[in-house]
Design an enzyme around this catalytic site. Structure first.
Site, short mmCIF file in Angstrom:
data_model
loop_
_atom_site.label_atom_id
_atom_site.label_comp_id
_atom_site.label_asym_id
_atom_site.label_seq_id
_atom_site.Cartn_x
_atom_site.Cartn_y
_atom_site.Cartn_z
N LYS A 191 54.60 44.39 35.70
CA LYS A 191 53.27 44.16 35.13
C LYS A 191 53.21 44.49 33.65
O LYS A 191 52.48 43.84 32.90
CB LYS A 191 52.20 44.96 35.90
CG LYS A 191 51.95 44.38 37.28
CD LYS A 191 50.61 44.75 37.84
CE LYS A 191 50.37 44.00 39.13
NZ LYS A 191 49.13 44.29 39.79
N LYS A 197 56.25 36.31 43.88
CA LYS A 197 55.19 36.43 44.89
C LYS A 197 53.93 35.68 44.44
O LYS A 197 53.67 35.54 43.23
CB LYS A 197 54.89 37.89 45.21
CG LYS A 197 54.13 38.64 44.17
CD LYS A 197 53.54 39.94 44.73
CE LYS A 197 52.62 40.56 43.70
NZ LYS A 197 51.68 41.52 44.17
N LYS A 210 47.36 36.85 41.97
CA LYS A 210 46.08 36.47 41.34
C LYS A 210 46.26 36.19 39.86
O LYS A 210 45.55 35.39 39.29
CB LYS A 210 45.09 37.64 41.43
CG LYS A 210 44.72 38.06 42.80
CD LYS A 210 43.87 39.32 42.66
CE LYS A 210 43.83 40.08 43.94
NZ LYS A 210 43.95 41.53 43.75
N1 AQP Z 1 52.04 37.47 47.69
C1 AQP Z 1 51.73 38.44 48.54
N2 AQP Z 1 52.28 38.47 49.78
C2 AQP Z 1 51.95 39.45 50.68
N3 AQP Z 1 51.07 40.42 50.41
C3 AQP Z 1 50.49 40.43 49.20
N4 AQP Z 1 49.59 41.24 48.63
C4 AQP Z 1 49.32 40.82 47.38
N5 AQP Z 1 50.04 39.71 47.10
C5 AQP Z 1 50.78 39.45 48.21
C6 AQP Z 1 49.00 42.40 49.30
O1 AQP Z 1 47.59 42.30 49.22
C7 AQP Z 1 47.03 43.61 49.17
C8 AQP Z 1 46.03 43.68 48.06
O2 AQP Z 1 46.70 43.49 46.82
P1 AQP Z 1 45.96 43.83 45.49
O3 AQP Z 1 45.00 42.78 45.16
O4 AQP Z 1 45.35 45.16 45.56
O5 AQP Z 1 47.09 43.94 44.40
P2 AQP Z 1 48.37 43.11 44.08
O6 AQP Z 1 49.44 43.39 45.06
O7 AQP Z 1 48.70 43.45 42.67
O8 AQP Z 1 47.87 41.61 44.24
P3 AQP Z 1 48.20 40.38 43.35
O9 AQP Z 1 47.54 39.20 43.88
O10 AQP Z 1 49.65 40.27 43.10
O11 AQP Z 1 47.46 40.73 42.00
P4 AQP Z 1 48.03 40.73 40.55
O12 AQP Z 1 48.31 39.32 40.21
O13 AQP Z 1 46.90 41.31 39.76
O14 AQP Z 1 49.26 41.57 40.56
C9 AQP Z 1 48.20 44.59 49.00
O15 AQP Z 1 48.50 45.20 50.25
C10 AQP Z 1 49.34 43.70 48.58
O16 AQP Z 1 50.58 44.21 49.04
#
Ligand code: AQP
Length: 334
Positions: free
Chosen positions: A114, A198, A201
């Site tokens: 990140k 992965k 968002k």
């Molecule tokens: N691609 C993914 N596959 C499986 N699980 C996922 N999670 C996120 N992306 C995937 C799981 O969703 C939960 C909530 O995630 P979060 O929104 O708190 O944070 P994150 O993991 O940082 O999600 P993003 O979408 O990847 O956001 P950005 O782009 O901001 O980094 C968690 O349990 C996560 O494991």
């Protein structure tokens, strides 16, 4: 050790909740609520580790609450609240900042991903984010944490912090060592544009993910454009090793159908992706559209959503304060 099972998990209110969040985490929350006491948190303190527009943050906190409800989490049976409304998260995070080690944080791969190349400019909050995540879990003495595979390393750190706290203060087993609960079939949903990354968002391209609020036309368009290759679908998993995009789409299809991938391969072997993609879109629309419609309806009633997190906050705060009282005493605060 006979500790009461308690589930805690969180989702960041950073907008665009997608299929990865749903299949990797939220779907699991829904099934766990039948067997265990659960606390589900909109983790807004985590969200601000990267700058959030205050107006959008407010909207996204309510929208994430709506996603929990639309996915099927029962707000009366479980606690749903937003993290910043219970001050104990920040208080315990500070205590755990003093237990956790710099060397441990330096190993966290999510910070490296990140923060990117210019890590000097990343916020200190982003760096110590895993300590706050440990505080979220340990504040309630949660035993089980349903998360996607990307969070597994942070959960291992939470276990190390819990263990060190118990050892440092000589309070054997005060904090339980929380266990990660990963989705059985698909713990990492990959981007539709690049099967080695992965689904996320923050990825710029809307075509990299299926958002829970996407309408059926968007879903069809995104799946049509999803990267694949020209080979037919094989009859065994081994032949998908070098084909991450193909594997991802087949994994998504299997998970939504509630089948293992071997069964899908049996059904689809020899077919081209031009045959498979419409089937995948259809399956996705059946699952995602009802959730998306519920989210949109719930968003029309802001008072109800605010009420849900207000009630959740009151319940969460009682539990947090009970544990914090003991924690302050253990640490030696007067
Ligand atoms: N691609 C993914 N596959 C499986 N699980 C996922 N999670 C996120 N992306 C995937 C799981 O969703 C939960 C909530 O995630 P979060 O929104 O708190 O944070 P994150 O993991 O940082 O999600 P993003 O979408 O990847 O956001 P950005 O782009 O901001 O980094 C968690 O349990 C996560 O494991």
């Amino acid at each position: 050790m006979s500790k009461k099972n308690l589930v805690f998990s969180g989702v960041q209110p950073t907008g665009n909740l997608h299929l990865g969040n749903y299949l990797g985490a939220i779907k699991n929350f829904v099934s766990l609520q039948n067997n265990m006491e659960c606390i589900f948190c909109v983790v807004d303190l985590h969200a601000i580790t990267t700058f959030q527009d205050p107006k959008k943050l407010k909207k996204n906190i309510l929208e994430t609450t709506a996603v929990f409800l639309a996915a099927g989490i029962n707000e009366n049976k479980n606690i749903i609240f937003n993290q910043s409304s219970v001050a104990g998260h920040s208080e315990l995070a500070w205590i755990l900042n003093c237990v956790s080690r710099v060397g441990w944080l330096n190993r966290m791969t999510q910070f490296k991903d990140k923060a990117g190349k210019d890590k000097e400019k990343a916020s200190v909050g982003l760096y110590i984010y895993p300590n706050l995540m440990a505080a979220d879990i340990l504040l309630y003495k949660a035993t089980h944490v349903p998360v996607g595979a990307d969070q597994k390393q942070h959960l291992e750190l939470a276990r190390d912090i819990a263990q060190k706290f118990n050892n440092d203060f000589n309070v054997k087993e005060f904090f339980p060592l929380p266990e990660a609960l990963l989705s059985k079939n698909i713990s990492r949903v990959m981007s539709l544009r690049d099967g080695t990354k992965k689904m996320s968002k923050s990825e710029d391209s809307e075509f990299s993910r299926i958002n829970l609020k996407d309408n059926p036309d968007d879903i069809v368009k995104k799946i049509k454009k999803a990267k694949t290759d020209s080979d037919p679908i094989p009859d065994n998993l081994g032949d998908l090793k070098e084909r991450p995009e193909a594997l991802n789409l087949l994994n998504i299809y299997s998970d939504i159908k509630g089948e293992n991938i071997e069964k899908t391969l049996k059904e689809m072997a020899g077919k081209d992706f031009s045959y498979f993609k419409p089937k995948l879109s259809e399956t996705l629309i059946e699952t995602v559209s009802p959730i998306g419609n519920k989210i949109k309806n719930l968003l029309k009633d802001e008072t109800f959503l605010r009420d849900v997190i207000k009630k959740g906050k009151e319940k969460a705060n009682l539990k947090a304060e009970e544990n914090l009282k003991k924690i302050r005493e253990i640490v030696g605060f007067v």
